[in-house]
Design a protein around this motif. Sequence first.
Motif, mmCIF file in Angstrom:
data_model
loop_
_atom_site.group_PDB
_atom_site.id
_atom_site.type_symbol
_atom_site.label_atom_id
_atom_site.label_comp_id
_atom_site.label_asym_id
_atom_site.label_seq_id
_atom_site.Cartn_x
_atom_site.Cartn_y
_atom_site.Cartn_z
ATOM 1 N N LYS A 65 0.837 -1.183 0.000
ATOM 2 C CA LYS A 65 0.000 0.000 0.000
ATOM 3 C C LYS A 65 0.882 1.247 0.000
ATOM 4 O O LYS A 65 1.011 1.944 1.003
ATOM 5 C CB LYS A 65 -0.927 0.003 1.216
ATOM 6 C CG LYS A 65 -2.125 0.918 1.011
ATOM 7 C CD LYS A 65 -2.797 1.288 2.312
ATOM 8 C CE LYS A 65 -3.733 2.450 2.083
ATOM 9 N NZ LYS A 65 -4.069 3.152 3.310
ATOM 10 N N SER A 66 1.529 1.483 -1.153
ATOM 11 C CA SER A 66 2.287 2.722 -1.295
ATOM 12 C C SER A 66 1.378 3.722 -1.999
ATOM 13 O O SER A 66 0.893 3.473 -3.100
ATOM 14 C CB SER A 66 3.540 2.471 -2.127
ATOM 15 O OG SER A 66 3.822 3.596 -2.924
ATOM 16 N N LEU A 67 1.127 4.840 -1.311
ATOM 17 C CA LEU A 67 0.143 5.794 -1.835
ATOM 18 C C LEU A 67 0.491 6.246 -3.243
ATOM 19 O O LEU A 67 -0.365 6.338 -4.125
ATOM 20 C CB LEU A 67 0.050 7.007 -0.913
ATOM 21 C CG LEU A 67 -1.028 8.003 -1.345
ATOM 22 C CD1 LEU A 67 -2.404 7.414 -1.133
ATOM 23 C CD2 LEU A 67 -0.893 9.312 -0.617
ATOM 24 N N PHE A 68 1.781 6.503 -3.458
ATOM 25 C CA PHE A 68 2.212 6.996 -4.764
ATOM 26 C C PHE A 68 1.834 6.011 -5.875
ATOM 27 O O PHE A 68 1.270 6.408 -6.898
ATOM 28 C CB PHE A 68 3.729 7.227 -4.739
ATOM 29 C CG PHE A 68 4.239 7.879 -5.975
ATOM 30 C CD1 PHE A 68 3.900 9.189 -6.276
ATOM 31 C CD2 PHE A 68 5.061 7.189 -6.854
ATOM 32 C CE1 PHE A 68 4.365 9.792 -7.431
ATOM 33 C CE2 PHE A 68 5.527 7.787 -8.010
ATOM 34 C CZ PHE A 68 5.174 9.084 -8.301
ATOM 35 N N LEU A 71 -1.924 5.919 -6.422
ATOM 36 C CA LEU A 71 -2.433 7.099 -7.131
ATOM 37 C C LEU A 71 -2.099 7.057 -8.616
ATOM 38 O O LEU A 71 -2.840 7.582 -9.445
ATOM 39 C CB LEU A 71 -1.894 8.385 -6.503
ATOM 40 C CG LEU A 71 -2.449 8.712 -5.108
ATOM 41 C CD1 LEU A 71 -2.082 10.124 -4.702
ATOM 42 C CD2 LEU A 71 -3.950 8.527 -5.041
ATOM 43 N N LEU A 140 -3.760 9.921 7.360
ATOM 44 C CA LEU A 140 -2.596 10.043 6.477
ATOM 45 C C LEU A 140 -1.384 10.504 7.277
ATOM 46 O O LEU A 140 -1.518 11.267 8.228
ATOM 47 C CB LEU A 140 -2.871 11.050 5.364
ATOM 48 C CG LEU A 140 -3.830 10.596 4.271
ATOM 49 C CD1 LEU A 140 -4.139 11.760 3.356
ATOM 50 C CD2 LEU A 140 -3.225 9.444 3.487
ATOM 51 N N ASN A 143 4.975 11.581 4.324
ATOM 52 C CA ASN A 143 5.175 11.928 2.928
ATOM 53 C C ASN A 143 3.877 11.914 2.108
ATOM 54 O O ASN A 143 3.745 12.661 1.142
ATOM 55 C CB ASN A 143 6.171 10.959 2.287
ATOM 56 C CG ASN A 143 7.582 11.248 2.769
ATOM 57 O OD1 ASN A 143 7.867 12.374 3.193
ATOM 58 N ND2 ASN A 143 8.444 10.252 2.732
ATOM 59 N N ASP A 144 2.923 11.026 2.503
ATOM 60 C CA ASP A 144 1.663 10.963 1.766
ATOM 61 C C ASP A 144 0.953 12.314 1.782
ATOM 62 O O ASP A 144 0.429 12.780 0.775
ATOM 63 C CB ASP A 144 0.754 9.893 2.384
ATOM 64 C CG ASP A 144 1.301 8.493 2.139
ATOM 65 O OD1 ASP A 144 2.315 8.399 1.408
ATOM 66 O OD2 ASP A 144 0.722 7.534 2.658
ATOM 67 N N VAL A 145 0.950 12.943 2.956
ATOM 68 C CA VAL A 145 0.287 14.238 3.081
ATOM 69 C C VAL A 145 1.026 15.289 2.267
ATOM 70 O O VAL A 145 0.416 16.123 1.597
ATOM 71 C CB VAL A 145 0.227 14.681 4.555
ATOM 72 C CG1 VAL A 145 -0.636 15.909 4.685
ATOM 73 C CG2 VAL A 145 -0.305 13.565 5.405
ATOM 74 N N LEU A 147 2.771 14.798 -0.329
ATOM 75 C CA LEU A 147 2.480 14.532 -1.746
ATOM 76 C C LEU A 147 1.167 15.189 -2.149
ATOM 77 O O LEU A 147 1.064 15.867 -3.178
ATOM 78 C CB LEU A 147 2.411 13.015 -1.970
ATOM 79 C CG LEU A 147 2.067 12.535 -3.375
ATOM 80 C CD1 LEU A 147 3.209 12.828 -4.330
ATOM 81 C CD2 LEU A 147 1.763 11.029 -3.381
ATOM 82 N N MET A 148 0.156 15.001 -1.296
ATOM 83 C CA MET A 148 -1.154 15.585 -1.573
ATOM 84 C C MET A 148 -1.063 17.113 -1.632
ATOM 85 O O MET A 148 -1.556 17.748 -2.564
ATOM 86 C CB MET A 148 -2.149 15.150 -0.493
ATOM 87 C CG MET A 148 -3.535 15.717 -0.666
ATOM 88 S SD MET A 148 -4.736 14.914 0.442
ATOM 89 C CE MET A 148 -4.682 16.023 1.824
ATOM 90 N N GLN A 203 -8.129 10.257 -1.616
ATOM 91 C CA GLN A 203 -7.681 9.705 -0.335
ATOM 92 C C GLN A 203 -8.308 10.463 0.836
ATOM 93 O O GLN A 203 -8.523 9.893 1.896
ATOM 94 C CB GLN A 203 -6.170 9.767 -0.246
ATOM 95 C CG GLN A 203 -5.647 11.151 -0.525
ATOM 96 C CD GLN A 203 -4.153 11.207 -0.635
ATOM 97 O OE1 GLN A 203 -3.465 10.508 0.084
ATOM 98 N NE2 GLN A 203 -3.673 12.029 -1.532
#
Lengths: 313, 249
Positions: A65-68, A71, A140, A143-145, A147-148, A203
């Motif tokens: 589950k890597s957000l990048f 997405l 979240l 880094n996910d945040v 990224l967003m 997300q």
Amino acid sequence: MNDLLRMILLDANTQWVLIGTMLLGIASGVLGGIALLRKQSLIGDAVAHAALPGICIAFLLSGEKSLFVLLIGATITGLLAAYSIQFIISSSIIKEDAAICLVLSVFFGFGIVLLTKVSQTPSGNKSGLDDFIFGQAASLVGNDVKLMAGAAAVLIFITALIFKELKVLTFDPSFAKGLGLPTGLLNFLFLSLLVAAVVVGIQAVGVILMAALLITPAIAARYWTNSLSKMIVISGIFGALSGMAGTLISTLGEGLPTGPFIVVTATALFLISMLFAPERGLVTKWIKRIANNKQLRNNKLLQGEKRSGYHEL
Amino acid sequence: MNPVVVENLTVAYQKKPVLSNVSFEVPEGKLIGIIGPNGAGKSTLIKAILGLIPKAAGEIKIYDKKYRPKDRVVGYVPQRGSVDWDFPTNALDVVLMGRYGHVGWFKRPGKKDTEIAMECLKKVGMEKYANRQISQLSGGQQQRVFLARALAQDAKVYFMDEPFVGVDAATERAIIELLNELKRQGKTVLVVHHDLQTVKEYFDHVMLLNVNTIAAGPTEEVFTLENLTRTYGGKLSFLEKDQLIVEQK
């Protein structure tokens, strides 16, 4: 309650989440405002739903589950859905509403099938992919945040850069072409920005309700002004307020999804706008009309012209 | 050098062509009326010349060159009904769009562009309505805003699609004065026109169109009963001299 709120606001991660959802709200509000005027709001809805199969496929292929990565999957199926709609409209007798409906249900149905499949795999049942249905910005991290937030900021910047071109393209496409603007490319670019905004947003808001964050701030903003640039700015502000409020409420309680609260906030802003906006608000107009009628009647009485509209036949 | 030369232009949406082998030339500095019945392909002709719809065959030259919008020699006034007038903007802003080609990418129109746009609004008698929301303008006023926007383009050749449709008498006069002003400046104006009664009064040249070119040339030579009967296919009759009526079949 206040202590809890203060504690949350002082938390570094929560600050990032707030900045992220705020920027996301601005980007959605801005792009949603233009989409609304281009009568493309529903395309945003279809794209959001179409992101689900992309997320599941990305998860099944990468196994993590890597957000990048997720997405990227969402972007691919989202773009595919958007261009499928355009293609169906331009090359068949199917009209826009039916084309959007078709693409939305096919992609989303496929996404649900895949999600069921994912939850049956050993790693899948606690993968948290379910969060993409209703959004879970509060959970979240790191880094996910960022990224967003970064992606949303880039979207806002690009839109500001080509705002003039998008404006003439939206108002009068054939005149835009006559000016020598590459209208095909601009259409493509706008659609891609819209898809990007949706993908960045799912997300936090979830695939089902993402369209609300595109449409609701925009229609609320339309009540307040007759100028496109002001409307887009107001729409962005409404989007930001909704994003922040939804995130805060979601953070306060355990396991509350973010999306619905963002959408409820946006809807509240819309209702206030629809009822009380100056000039266009329903209540405002009603009060003005009553005052106006009263004044007209009084004037007639004063001048003794009570029966001025009456003619003896 | 003629501003507009069209040779053997053919346009087809489906199998049956909407325009077939249309050829004509337009002299510089004249007002030219494009006349023909409904479905004759008048709007299609303009759109094909401007590259808004693809052509199946033929040559189109603007000042001896292939038409490129970025050369900025052509101004366009589309039909008023082609846009959504509920769009959140005001009259001045619409006219400013005519300057976008001059302003260039990524930049905002400057003070000079605003001055030019105001000047153009003045020429169509609309300077008082500069800040008026466009949905609150009457049909005639909206048409004048479109004309002002085309003026702001500062072009050499203008194409206007039915500018006289559904406008009041004041607007019709304002438009015709403007057309004459453009002519005095040496500009060439092509107008898709419906009302046969005013053709002789308004236009120096006419182009009679019904899928093919029926006739093209100076109005007094071309605008004859014989040519009109050929254009309208016998659906036309003269009542008294100079009075025309299109019969409803």
